[in-house]
Design a protein around this motif. Structure first.
Motif, PDB file in Angstrom:
ATOM      1  N   TYR A 168      13.331 -10.236 -18.074  1.00  0.00           N
ATOM      2  CA  TYR A 168      13.402 -11.357 -17.133  1.00  0.00           C
ATOM      3  C   TYR A 168      14.839 -11.596 -16.668  1.00  0.00           C
ATOM      4  N   TYR A 200       8.295  -5.712 -11.583  1.00  0.00           N
ATOM      5  CA  TYR A 200       8.647  -6.557 -12.718  1.00  0.00           C
ATOM      6  C   TYR A 200       7.397  -7.133 -13.378  1.00  0.00           C
ATOM      7  N   SER A 231       6.574  -6.379 -17.219  1.00  0.00           N
ATOM      8  CA  SER A 231       6.675  -7.481 -18.177  1.00  0.00           C
ATOM      9  C   SER A 231       5.511  -7.492 -19.163  1.00  0.00           C
ATOM     10  N   GLU A 269       6.697  -5.337 -22.256  1.00  0.00           N
ATOM     11  CA  GLU A 269       8.032  -5.537 -22.824  1.00  0.00           C
ATOM     12  C   GLU A 269       8.014  -5.445 -24.351  1.00  0.00           C
TER      13      GLU A 269
END
Length: 226
Positions: free
Chosen positions: A150, A209, A213, A216
């Motif tokens: 992030y 993203y 995410s 992650e």
């Protein structure tokens, strides 16, 4: 599952504007105005910055004409006056000490905004210098050790926004490729997966993203194993 929308909401929760960057004044200026616009009664604050504060209506009292006291204003007039004070405080919060000391005697947001604009003239880099500076930052951009995905995404978005602010353009595939390739080796499997799943010519790094995410935790495990 963490979603892009959730992160966007978190990103919007800021308690103060950005501190001015003298070499990128136009960028700072546009961000502060956007920050103010997003606040409650933000449009009224922008009105104060552009046109000046409320001019207090006058009354005649004991044969003399004087401005009304604040408590005698209408609710709308009080709101307008309060918005100018709020706008002034927001601008002050975005100033470094050396600039703050030159403008803190101004009470109206318009006067302060105009004064800051005058002070910053000539401090900003030339367009060519700024363009070279941003291209260099883009070229060297990479995930910092210990940084979350992030935080990486926010830094990248800020850089791209700075480039757009001065009119710099790049192909979408170039931006997306940089966003993916600047990640650390533990992300390699997921980068390959997203390249297969997404068309880098038509998607954007926000979607990349959002996809990454979700993985992650696995990338962090891979980093620990390395």
């Amino acid at each position: 599952m963490t979603t892009l929308a959730k992160h966007m909401i978190v990103a919007g929760v800021e308690n103060r504007p950005l501190i001015i960057d003298k070499t990128m004044y136009n960028s700072w200026q546009s961000r502060v105005l956007l920050y103010i616009k997003g606040k409650k009664n933000g449009r009224m604050m922008l009105e104060s910055i552009e046109n000046g504060p409320l001019v207090y209506p006058t009354i005649e009292e004991n044969g003399a004409i004087r401005p009304k006291k604040y408590v005698k204003l209408t609710e709308q007039e009080k709101l307008q006056d309060d918005c100018d004070v709020q706008a002034t405080n927001i601008i002050l919060q975005g100033l470094p000490q050396d600039v703050y000391s030159l403008v803190n005697d101004f009470q109206a947001s318009k006067d302060m905004w105009d004064r800051v604009n005058l002070l910053m003239k000539g401090t900003e880099l030339s367009y060519q210098e700024r363009e070279c500076k941003l291209y260099n930052e883009f070229d060297k951009f990479t995930l910092v050790k210990g940084e979350t995905l992030y935080e990486y995404y926010c830094r990248f978005a800020q850089l791209i926004n700075d480039m757009h602010t001065i009119g710099m353009t790049m192909q979408q595939v170039q931006v997306n490729t940089k966003f993916l390739n600047a990640l650390q080796p533990e992300w390699s499997k997921f980068v390959t997966d997203v390249k297969l799943a997404k068309n880098l010519y038509t998607t954007n790094y926000d979607h990349l993203y959002a996809y990454l995410s979700q993985h992650e935790g696995h990338a962090n495990e891979a980093r620990m194993l390395r």
